[in-house]
Design a protein around this motif. Structure first.
Motif, short mmCIF file in Angstrom:
data_model
loop_
_atom_site.label_atom_id
_atom_site.label_comp_id
_atom_site.label_asym_id
_atom_site.label_seq_id
_atom_site.Cartn_x
_atom_site.Cartn_y
_atom_site.Cartn_z
N ASP A 440 0.79 -1.45 -0.17
CA ASP A 440 -0.02 0.18 -0.11
C ASP A 440 0.98 1.51 -0.14
OD1 ASP A 440 -2.75 -1.54 0.01
OD2 ASP A 440 -1.87 -2.45 2.70
N LEU A 441 1.99 0.88 0.52
CA LEU A 441 3.19 2.53 0.44
C LEU A 441 4.31 2.00 0.14
CD1 LEU A 441 2.11 3.44 3.96
CD2 LEU A 441 2.49 4.97 2.14
N ILE A 442 5.12 2.38 -0.72
CA ILE A 442 6.19 1.83 -1.07
C ILE A 442 7.25 3.02 -1.60
CG2 ILE A 442 7.39 1.54 -3.65
CD1 ILE A 442 4.70 0.73 -3.85
N PHE A 443 8.24 2.89 -0.79
CA PHE A 443 9.32 3.73 -0.24
C PHE A 443 10.61 3.33 -0.93
CE2 PHE A 443 6.82 3.89 3.17
CZ PHE A 443 6.80 5.31 3.19
N THR A 444 11.31 4.26 -2.16
CA THR A 444 12.07 3.95 -2.83
C THR A 444 13.32 4.93 -2.98
OG1 THR A 444 12.73 3.05 -5.59
CG2 THR A 444 11.20 4.32 -5.15
N ALA A 445 14.29 4.47 -2.84
CA ALA A 445 15.20 5.34 -2.82
C ALA A 445 16.54 4.59 -3.41
CB ALA A 445 15.66 5.76 -1.66
N THR A 446 16.92 3.76 -4.50
CA THR A 446 17.73 3.60 -5.15
C THR A 446 18.43 4.05 -6.08
OG1 THR A 446 16.94 3.00 -7.64
CG2 THR A 446 16.65 2.27 -5.87
N SER A 447 19.76 3.98 -7.21
CA SER A 447 20.45 4.78 -7.41
C SER A 447 20.47 4.33 -9.47
CB SER A 447 22.84 5.16 -7.10
OG SER A 447 23.14 3.72 -6.88
N ASP A 448 19.31 3.90 -9.71
CA ASP A 448 19.65 3.52 -11.30
C ASP A 448 19.54 4.58 -11.86
OD1 ASP A 448 18.87 -0.20 -11.13
OD2 ASP A 448 17.95 1.40 -9.22
N PRO A 449 20.20 4.05 -13.52
CA PRO A 449 20.18 5.35 -14.51
C PRO A 449 18.72 5.39 -14.63
CG PRO A 449 21.35 3.26 -15.44
CD PRO A 449 21.17 3.00 -13.52
N SER A 450 18.20 4.50 -14.48
CA SER A 450 16.46 4.47 -15.39
C SER A 450 15.58 4.05 -14.42
CB SER A 450 16.50 3.78 -17.10
OG SER A 450 16.81 2.58 -16.29
N ALA A 451 14.12 3.99 -15.08
CA ALA A 451 13.00 4.22 -13.60
C ALA A 451 13.04 2.03 -13.22
CB ALA A 451 11.35 4.28 -14.25
N ILE A 452 12.29 2.17 -12.58
CA ILE A 452 12.73 0.07 -12.60
C ILE A 452 11.04 0.10 -11.76
CG2 ILE A 452 15.28 0.33 -11.38
CD1 ILE A 452 14.19 0.03 -8.24
N ILE A 453 10.04 1.50 -11.56
CA ILE A 453 8.98 0.97 -10.88
C ILE A 453 8.49 1.33 -11.89
CG2 ILE A 453 7.18 1.12 -9.26
CD1 ILE A 453 9.33 2.03 -7.32
N PHE A 454 7.53 0.06 -12.90
CA PHE A 454 5.93 0.52 -13.46
C PHE A 454 5.31 -0.66 -13.41
CE2 PHE A 454 10.76 -0.08 -15.73
CZ PHE A 454 10.74 1.22 -16.49
N PRO A 455 3.70 0.64 -14.20
CA PRO A 455 2.19 0.22 -13.78
C PRO A 455 2.13 -1.08 -13.57
CG PRO A 455 2.54 1.24 -15.33
CD PRO A 455 4.16 1.48 -15.65
#
Length: 556
Positions: A440-455
């Motif tokens: 229900d809650l997502i917290f994200t903190a990465t250093s990936d060069p592009s998006a990693i979370i999609f629909p």
């Protein structure tokens, strides 16, 4: 004889007379007296009129004397000697100029060689014309660099029509190209609007002005084309006339440069913070794919920041992870403080999360019945989030790239909660990003060069706090019903900040790592800088407190 005198002309140009004289008279290092690798107006402001004019006069004499020597054999030889003396000034041999390799661009030498050419046969009217055009350029533009560059440009044009030898005409054009190359950074800053005009305040430290630097890089080619220096390539790439790979290869060959400046940040105690934006135009995949080159460019950026008069340089976005998260950069350039901005970034997250959780409950969803996911939980910032929210939620999903480390972190988290008598949620560790579909809650903190979370990774109605730079969440996720994406680590500095680049954090806002650089420079508490992977709790608290005192505000 001509060959001997030619070598002598080069050596005359190589003599660091101004450097020697200023060190002798003032005890100061003129190499660090300028915001842009010396310069008459900067030296004048920092060291006073006497040393500045003395240095200019000695350069003038070098140029005039060397060209006069060549003029003993005719105007053609004088032109060749003009090239040699300028070449010596810009690129002296190490054995002659040891300790003084950083040179100005030679405006005094350029003016001197004009007079040397006049005494060698250049007609009076042409000599006067060169000088008048340079003065007119200065009065019109108020750029001293442009006025100096007009001297070899006009000389090359005029000498092309005079009855001198072909190799002398070639030498005149080589002289102009050499000056053009030396002044390229000034020209770039003129295009970007960051080159100080004559009479304007210089971006140098003072009692009321704090100056720092921050390294950025383009996230996409469109970011690269923001700069007027590279904008010419955009239509060529779009039409397929130039391949993107060619642009990227060119970017790898470019050393760090100043591409922008942030002005107007006024602290609560009345000081102004000015920040030079430096860039070696590497894209994220180039930084992560070639860590040795990235570390080399970060080190060069730190040295440039030092030459610009800065006390602190911050490493932004992917620069923050190169060289062992800045540690190798600091070791290579100990004359300036280096920070990766991790402490205040963690502090802004810590400050923002209570408000996010409160608003989530106000929307009618109890936290104790909620599932939360933390993406990038192997990292310092993300795991800090996990520790903060763990006792408040019913279930916690930790997503990372190293399962063994995740499981150890989860075990430590449980032990700490039990020791403090706090509720212990169900904790799941996984490498599969698809697991966050249950959250229900997502917290994200990465250093990936592009998006990693999609629909496909997000369920309708989920709230997402995105601390990633660049963002971890793809724009298409925002179209899902009820999904709310909240950007993290964004700070609004005090005052009316202006800049010439879009940093993608909204008008008047900066990333927390840049804000940490500003705060560190303003406070002078260099022992608090963020280096390496460890972030101390007391440093996080320090930046949170000092940011508030200085007037910085976290944007939630």
């Amino acid at each position: 004889m001509n060959a001997v005198l030619a070598i002598l002309a080069y050596l005359i140009g190589a003599l660091p007379l101004g450097y020697w004289a200023i060190r002798r008279l003032t005890g100061q290092d003129p190499r660090l007296a300028s915001a842009y690798n010396l310069g008459l107006e900067n030296t004048l402001k920092r060291l006073g009129p006497g040393p500045a004019l003395l240095a200019f006069g000695l350069d003038f004499l070098k140029g005039m004397l060397a060209v006069w020597l060549g003029g003993q054999f005719g105007l053609s030889w004088a032109v060749v000697f003009a090239l040699l003396v300028y070449l010596g000034h810009l690129y002296p041999p190490r054995w002659l100029a040891e300790g003084a390799l950083l040179r100005g661009r030679g405006a005094g030498v350029l003016v001197g060689l004009v007079f040397g050419l006049h005494f060698s046969g250049l007609p009076y009217l042409l000599t006067l014309g060169v000088l008048l055009i340079a003065v007119a350029g200065l009065l019109w533009s108020r750029y001293t660099a442009l006025a100096a560059l007009l001297i070899p440009a006009v000389l090359a044009l005029l000498l092309s029509f005079l009855p001198i030898s072909g190799w002398a005409k070639l030498a005149a054009w080589v002289l102009f190209l050499l000056a053009l190359w030396r002044y390229k950074e000034n020209l770039g800053r003129m295009l970007e609007g960051t080159e100080p005009r004559l009479g304007e305040p210089l971006p140098m430290p003072s009692e009321k002005t704090v100056v720092c630097a921050f390294m950025i890089h383009p996230l996409t080619l469109d970011d690269l084309f923001q700069s007027p220096r590279f904008r010419w390539a955009k239509p060529l790439v779009e039409r397929g006339l130039i391949r993107q790979s060619l642009v990227e290869n060119l970017a790898e060959a470019i050393r760090p440069m100043k591409v922008g400046e942030l002005r107007g940040v006024k602290t609560s105690d009345g000081r102004e913070i000015r920040c030079h934006l430096l860039s070696a135009p590497l894209l994220p995949h180039q930084i992560t794919g070639n860590p040795e080159l990235a570390t080399q460019r970060a080190i060069q950026g730190a040295r440039l920041a030092r030459e610009l008069g800065c006390t602190v340089v911050g490493l932004g976005a992917f620069w923050s992870v190169v060289g062992e998260k800045g540690r190798l950069v600091q070791e290579a350039v100990p004359e300036i403080e280096v920070t990766n901005g991790g402490a205040y970034t963690a502090g802004t997250v810590r400050a923002a999360i209570p408000g996010i959780l409160a608003h989530f409950e106000q929307s009618g969803r109890p936290l104790k019945q909620a599932t939360a996911a933390v993406v990038g939980a192997n990292g310092v910032v993300a795991f800090g989030i996990a520790r903060q929210i763990a006792p408040l939620v019913g279930r916690l999903i930790l997503v990372g790239r190293n399962l063994e480390r995740l499981e150890k972190s989860a075990a430590t988290l449980k032990q700490n909660l039990e020791r403090k008598g706090q509720p212990v949620p169900e904790i799941l560790t996984t490498l599969d990003i698809a697991a966050i579909k249950e959250a229900d809650l997502i917290f994200t903190a990465t250093s990936d060069p592009s998006a990693i979370i999609f629909p496909e990774h997000v369920k309708p109605g989920a709230w997402i706090y995105d601390e990633g730079v660049p963002p971890d969440v793809h724009d298409s996720v925002k179209q899902l019903p009820g999904v709310r994406v909240i950007p993290g680590g964004v700070v609004r500095p005090p005052g009316a900040m202006t800049g010439n680049l879009d940093l993608h954090f909204g008008e008047g806002a900066v990333p927390a790592c840049l804000a940490e650089t500003m705060i560190l420079a303003a406070e002078g508490a260099y022992e608090r800088k963020s280096l390496g992977g460890e972030t101390k709790s007391e440093n996080i608290q320090f930046f949170v407190e000092r940011a508030e005192a200085l007037g910085f505000q976290v944007v939630d």
